[in-house]
Design a protein around this motif. Structure first.
Motif, short mmCIF file in Angstrom:
data_model
loop_
_atom_site.label_atom_id
_atom_site.label_comp_id
_atom_site.label_asym_id
_atom_site.label_seq_id
_atom_site.Cartn_x
_atom_site.Cartn_y
_atom_site.Cartn_z
N GLN A 96 6.27 13.76 -12.47
CA GLN A 96 5.15 12.95 -12.98
C GLN A 96 5.59 11.51 -13.25
OE1 GLN A 96 1.84 14.22 -13.30
NE2 GLN A 96 1.59 11.99 -13.29
N THR A 97 6.79 11.38 -13.83
CA THR A 97 7.31 10.03 -14.10
C THR A 97 7.45 9.24 -12.81
OG1 THR A 97 8.56 10.93 -15.95
CG2 THR A 97 9.25 8.77 -15.16
N LEU A 98 7.98 9.90 -11.79
CA LEU A 98 8.15 9.24 -10.48
C LEU A 98 6.80 8.85 -9.90
CD1 LEU A 98 10.93 11.50 -8.86
CD2 LEU A 98 11.20 9.19 -9.81
N ALA A 99 5.84 9.79 -10.00
CA ALA A 99 4.50 9.52 -9.45
C ALA A 99 3.87 8.32 -10.17
CB ALA A 99 3.62 10.76 -9.59
N ASP A 100 3.99 8.29 -11.50
CA ASP A 100 3.43 7.17 -12.27
C ASP A 100 4.07 5.85 -11.86
OD1 ASP A 100 1.89 8.99 -13.58
OD2 ASP A 100 3.12 9.06 -15.40
N LEU A 101 5.39 5.90 -11.73
CA LEU A 101 6.14 4.70 -11.35
C LEU A 101 5.65 4.17 -9.99
CD1 LEU A 101 8.73 2.99 -12.08
CD2 LEU A 101 10.02 4.60 -10.70
N THR A 155 21.71 9.84 -7.19
CA THR A 155 22.15 10.84 -8.15
C THR A 155 21.42 10.64 -9.48
OG1 THR A 155 24.31 10.78 -7.09
CG2 THR A 155 24.19 11.82 -9.24
N LYS A 156 20.88 11.70 -10.03
CA LYS A 156 20.22 11.62 -11.34
C LYS A 156 21.27 11.52 -12.42
CE LYS A 156 16.80 15.00 -9.82
NZ LYS A 156 16.33 16.37 -10.09
N PRO A 157 21.05 10.81 -13.50
CA PRO A 157 19.85 9.99 -13.73
C PRO A 157 19.99 8.64 -13.03
CG PRO A 157 21.32 9.85 -15.61
CD PRO A 157 21.98 10.76 -14.64
N PHE A 158 18.87 8.14 -12.53
CA PHE A 158 18.90 6.82 -11.89
C PHE A 158 17.90 5.91 -12.59
CE2 PHE A 158 16.57 10.00 -9.42
CZ PHE A 158 15.28 9.56 -9.63
N GLU A 159 18.10 4.62 -12.42
CA GLU A 159 17.20 3.64 -13.01
C GLU A 159 15.94 3.55 -12.15
OE1 GLU A 159 17.58 1.78 -15.80
OE2 GLU A 159 19.34 3.01 -16.17
N PRO A 160 14.76 3.41 -12.79
CA PRO A 160 13.53 3.27 -12.02
C PRO A 160 13.62 2.16 -10.97
CG PRO A 160 13.02 3.42 -14.36
CD PRO A 160 14.52 3.39 -14.25
N GLU A 206 9.80 17.95 -6.22
CA GLU A 206 10.69 17.97 -7.40
C GLU A 206 10.17 19.04 -8.36
OE1 GLU A 206 13.04 17.91 -9.97
OE2 GLU A 206 13.54 15.98 -9.03
N ASP A 207 11.04 20.00 -8.72
CA ASP A 207 10.56 21.09 -9.58
C ASP A 207 10.56 20.74 -11.07
OD1 ASP A 207 13.38 21.13 -9.19
OD2 ASP A 207 13.47 23.03 -10.25
N GLU A 208 11.29 19.69 -11.46
CA GLU A 208 11.19 19.26 -12.86
C GLU A 208 9.89 18.48 -12.98
OE1 GLU A 208 14.85 17.25 -14.30
OE2 GLU A 208 15.79 18.20 -12.57
N LYS A 209 8.87 19.13 -13.57
CA LYS A 209 7.52 18.55 -13.51
C LYS A 209 7.42 17.21 -14.23
CE LYS A 209 5.20 22.77 -12.46
NZ LYS A 209 4.36 23.89 -12.86
N ARG A 210 8.15 17.09 -15.33
CA ARG A 210 8.06 15.81 -16.06
C ARG A 210 8.66 14.67 -15.24
NH1 ARG A 210 10.26 16.04 -21.98
NH2 ARG A 210 10.37 13.82 -21.57
N LEU A 211 9.77 14.96 -14.60
CA LEU A 211 10.40 13.93 -13.76
C LEU A 211 9.48 13.58 -12.58
CD1 LEU A 211 12.73 12.09 -12.91
CD2 LEU A 211 13.78 14.05 -11.76
#
Ligand code: CA
Length: 227
Positions: free
Chosen positions: A14-19, A100-105, A7-12
């Motif tokens: 990171q959020t996914l990785a944290d989740l 499809t983004k945005p999706f719920e965690p 994923e090239d959106e780094k913040r997203l």
């Protein structure tokens, strides 16, 4: 379980990785298509989260090359576009599922669990969960009792799976909330009660001898009544 996030959106990313870390998965990230393909080809991953639009190699081409190499690793595609043609293109390229983004965690985690289970299913021939006269099928979310069956929603399935895997234990509302809705969810005790009532209704419909018993001030547990 090891998951690769491309994923090239780094913040997203990171959020996914944290989740995923919070759920006990190991997650690695990369931010462009070429690095992504190299990592995906390593064969060490149980699941890949793949963004469709990437710098370098795009997600669709990456997936085609990955499948072309003979890899059957489950791939969950993520895209900002809800365009049907994109969806079809993704599935044609060999994606197992599409979000499809945005999706719920919680939606993402449910997909992750589903795809990881499906991956396991190739090795194990029978992963049906059993309790009393009940059978729960992780592949189809069907809950069976004799000739009767009902399909469970994701949350109902997750709850039932927890109960069956912990048959002799009392599960507190807090445990159920954390395990099914996630630690950072805004769901409340009330959600647990609502879904327990859905499940009870389905158990009644199935004429099962298995009941979800309320243990006052503590939580819930499964109980098999004598027929
Ligand atoms: Ca992107």
């Amino acid at each position: 379980m090891r998951i690769l996030i491309i994923e090239d959106e780094k913040r997203l990313a990171q959020t996914l990785a944290d989740l995923l870390h919070r759920q006990g998965y190991t997650a690695d990230m990369c931010h462009d298509g070429n690095t992504g393909l190299d990592n995906a080809l390593s064969g060490i991953y149980d699941l890949i989260l793949l963004d469709a639009m990437l710098p370098g190699l795009d997600g669709f081409s990456l997936l085609q090359q990955l499948r072309g190499s003979g890899s059957a690793v489950p791939v969950l595609m993520l895209t900002a576009r809800s365009d049907v043609s994109d969806r079809v293109r993704g599935l044609d390229s060999g994606a197992d599922y599409y979000l499809t983004k945005p999706f719920e965690p919680q939606e993402l985690l449910a997909c992750v669990r589903l795809l990881l289970r499906r991956g396991e299913g190739e090795v194990r021939t029978d992963d049906t969960l059993r309790c009393g006269d009940l059978q729960l099928d992780p592949g189809t979310f069907l809950l069976r009792c004799g000739e009767r069956s009902v399909r469970l929603s994701r949350k109902e399935y997750d709850l039932m799976e927890l109960f069956i895997r912990n048959q002799k234990q009392i599960l507190t509302k807090e445990q159920l909330l954390n395990r099914v809705w996630g630690y950072d969810s805004e769901a409340e005790d009330n959600n647990v009660e609502v879904y327990i009532s859905f499940l009870r209704r389905k158990l009644t419909h199935l004429h099962s001898t298995v009941k979800i018993k309320t243990v006052r001030m503590v939580g819930y547990c499964l109980e098999v009544e004598n027929p």
